[in-house]
Design a protein around this motif. Structure first.
Motif, PDB file in Angstrom:
ATOM      1  N   LYS A   1       0.829  -1.156   0.064  1.00  0.00           N
ATOM      2  CA  LYS A   1       0.117  -0.067   0.035  1.00  0.00           C
ATOM      3  C   LYS A   1       1.020   1.271   0.115  1.00  0.00           C
ATOM      4  O   LYS A   1       0.713   2.188  -0.664  1.00  0.00           O
ATOM      5  CB  LYS A   1      -0.768  -0.001   1.174  1.00  0.00           C
ATOM      6  N   LYS A   2       1.917   1.020   0.826  1.00  0.00           N
ATOM      7  CA  LYS A   2       3.033   2.256   0.969  1.00  0.00           C
ATOM      8  C   LYS A   2       3.586   2.700  -0.399  1.00  0.00           C
ATOM      9  O   LYS A   2       3.338   3.886  -0.944  1.00  0.00           O
ATOM     10  CB  LYS A   2       3.892   2.078   1.852  1.00  0.00           C
ATOM     11  N   ALA A   3       3.810   1.521  -0.788  1.00  0.00           N
ATOM     12  CA  ALA A   3       4.558   1.805  -2.299  1.00  0.00           C
ATOM     13  C   ALA A   3       3.536   2.332  -3.405  1.00  0.00           C
ATOM     14  O   ALA A   3       4.122   3.324  -3.954  1.00  0.00           O
ATOM     15  CB  ALA A   3       5.283   0.425  -2.745  1.00  0.00           C
TER      16      ALA A   3
ATOM     17  N   LEU B   1       4.924  -4.078 -10.885  1.00  0.00           N
ATOM     18  CA  LEU B   1       6.500  -3.981 -10.953  1.00  0.00           C
ATOM     19  C   LEU B   1       6.723  -3.497  -9.392  1.00  0.00           C
ATOM     20  O   LEU B   1       7.498  -4.184  -8.624  1.00  0.00           O
ATOM     21  CB  LEU B   1       7.055  -3.187 -12.037  1.00  0.00           C
ATOM     22  N   VAL B   2       6.052  -2.358  -9.234  1.00  0.00           N
ATOM     23  CA  VAL B   2       6.383  -1.644  -7.846  1.00  0.00           C
ATOM     24  C   VAL B   2       5.927  -2.349  -6.573  1.00  0.00           C
ATOM     25  O   VAL B   2       6.340  -2.712  -5.536  1.00  0.00           O
ATOM     26  CB  VAL B   2       5.516  -0.130  -7.850  1.00  0.00           C
TER      27      VAL B   2
ATOM     28  N   THR C   1       2.126   9.002 -10.292  1.00  0.00           N
ATOM     29  CA  THR C   1       1.202   8.456 -11.391  1.00  0.00           C
ATOM     30  C   THR C   1       1.806   9.194 -12.686  1.00  0.00           C
ATOM     31  O   THR C   1       1.401   8.589 -13.975  1.00  0.00           O
ATOM     32  CB  THR C   1      -0.258   8.719 -11.203  1.00  0.00           C
ATOM     33  N   ASP C   2       2.530  10.403 -12.707  1.00  0.00           N
ATOM     34  CA  ASP C   2       2.998  10.839 -14.035  1.00  0.00           C
ATOM     35  C   ASP C   2       3.994   9.669 -14.645  1.00  0.00           C
ATOM     36  O   ASP C   2       3.844   9.925 -16.005  1.00  0.00           O
ATOM     37  CB  ASP C   2       4.093  11.984 -13.738  1.00  0.00           C
ATOM     38  N   VAL C   3       4.381   8.812 -14.135  1.00  0.00           N
ATOM     39  CA  VAL C   3       5.464   7.834 -14.753  1.00  0.00           C
ATOM     40  C   VAL C   3       4.297   7.019 -15.614  1.00  0.00           C
ATOM     41  O   VAL C   3       4.967   6.248 -16.657  1.00  0.00           O
ATOM     42  CB  VAL C   3       6.266   6.943 -13.952  1.00  0.00           C
ATOM     43  N   LEU C   4       3.093   6.761 -15.465  1.00  0.00           N
ATOM     44  CA  LEU C   4       2.082   6.194 -16.377  1.00  0.00           C
ATOM     45  C   LEU C   4       1.919   6.585 -17.843  1.00  0.00           C
ATOM     46  O   LEU C   4       1.536   5.715 -18.646  1.00  0.00           O
ATOM     47  CB  LEU C   4       0.654   5.934 -15.527  1.00  0.00           C
ATOM     48  N   ARG C   5       2.589   7.575 -17.794  1.00  0.00           N
ATOM     49  CA  ARG C   5       2.769   8.305 -19.435  1.00  0.00           C
ATOM     50  C   ARG C   5       3.774   7.310 -20.174  1.00  0.00           C
ATOM     51  O   ARG C   5       3.565   7.366 -21.120  1.00  0.00           O
ATOM     52  CB  ARG C   5       3.316   9.587 -18.923  1.00  0.00           C
TER      53      ARG C   5
END
Ligand code: PMP
Length: 351
Positions: free
Chosen positions: A40-42, A246-247, A48-52
């Motif tokens: 949950k912490k991760a 992955l995270v 969420t910008d990396v989802l680009r």
């Protein structure tokens, strides 16, 4: 001639039901406990910008974590969208020969579906009377071998010696050991990947890591086999695993204490519930998994009990085929409270 003649038609795998209403859900071997708080912490901390961007093509975040946890070289790991994806890629990569691939007649019912969809010849090998796998039955010409250990849906585990016997007698084939349930009992075949060049060990985070909803599976094998697997993956879909998976997977692997706690709780509940099931007259082989595969006492039929439980919002799994297992119910181990409710309900039904 019509377009239908050109269509690849298959009879698909039947997944367990995922009802929308709240039920006691003991039908798909999910974990009754939530994932580690570090997951949950991760995820909360994920930008969420990396989802680009497309995810890591080689699943580094997860694969690095897996390699350091299991002490396996980086070139010996492969991850996928649940172990179903990993197994499917293994079938596609390793079973391109003409001889039949061997697996037990009673085992994970996806194996024959992959064989059918990829047009792989296969042959099923009967389990013995006690639902056991006899290693000597796997000493005949074949194009590959697949063993679930512990087996599904029986829960019976095979010792490492027996697994090694199968691997060592099939040096010209790839042997896949599907260890979806190994964290609940049995001995892992992981040490064999250093000793043999023909074995792959497949794992999942769906059960013991409580991440079925994230779809994370992985496998370990000799570098050469992992390379062949990657070649196939990159020929189908380069970006199989999404960034949150992955995270989350890396975070779950990082919390060993939580993993040990929930798996030992499930094992304890399995022992206690098994005893109560026996008191009710059910019979079953010793389970090394997070479920028990049990036959109800005569004159009760498994299908009747399955329906009666369902009416009371308790879901377990009943396989109508093959006939040899139609008299059994596969019951996932839930929390102590859930198993107590199941026990009381079964007592009422059997009255
Ligand atoms: N192998 C076996 C033996 C299983 O029972 C399952 C669960 N249905 C899987 C593999 C696939 O699990 P997942 O795709 O969730 O990792």
């Amino acid at each position: 001639m019509s377009f239908v003649d050109n269509i690849r038609r298959v009879i698909p795998y039947t997944p367990g039901e995922q009802p929308q209403k709240k039920v006691i859900k003991l039908n798909t071997n999910e974990c009754p406990y939530p994932p580690s708080p570090s997951v949950k912490k991760a995820l909360d901390g994920m930008d969420t910008d990396v989802l680009r961007l497309y995810p890591e093509v080689a699943c580094d975040t997860l694969n690095d974590a897996l390699c350091s946890y299991y002490g396996v070289p980086r070139e010996c790991v492969f991850s996928g969208v649940g172990s179903d994806d990993v197994l499917s890629m293994c079938f596609l990569a390793f079973f391109a020969g003409k001889d039949p691939v061997l697996f037990p007649d009673i085992t994970y019912s996806f194996y024959d579906v992959w064989a059918e969809v990829y047009r792989i010849p296969y042959e099923t090998v009967p389990l013995d009377e006690a639902f056991g796998i006899r290693p000597q039955d796997y000493r005949k010409p074949n194009g590959g071998v697949v063993i679930a250990n512990p087996n599904a849906p029986t829960g019976a585990a095979l010792g490492l010696d027996a697994i090694e016997d199968i691997v060592s007698h099939n040096k010209d084939s790839v042997v896949i050991i599907d260890e979806a349930y190994i964290d609940f009992g049995g001995e892992t075949a992981l040490p064999l990947i250093k000793k043999y060049d023909n074995v792959v060990v497949v794992r999942t985070m769906s059960k013991s890591r409580a991440l079925a909803g994230m779809r994370i599976g992985y496998c370990f094998g000799p570098a050469q086999l992992i390379k062949y697997l990657n070649d196939v993956k990159y020929s189908v879909n380069s970006y199989t695993m999404n960034t949150p998976a992955l995270v989350a997977g890396a975070a779950a692997i990082g919390d060993d204490e939580y993993f040990r706690d929930i798996t030992s709780r499930i094992i304890k509940t399995r022992t206690a519930f098994g005893q109560r099931l026996r008191e009710l007259g059910f019979t079953f082989v010793e389970s090394s998994a997070n479920f028990i595969f049990a036959a109800p006492p005569a004159p009760f039929e498994a299908s009747f009990i399955f329906e009666e439980l369902k009416k009371r919002d308790i879901y377990v799994r009943h396989f109508k085929k093959p006939e040899r297992i139609a008299g059994h119910l596969r019951i996932t181990i839930g929390t102590d409270e859930e198993m107590e409710t199941l026990y009381e309900t079964l007592s009422d039904i059997l009255e």
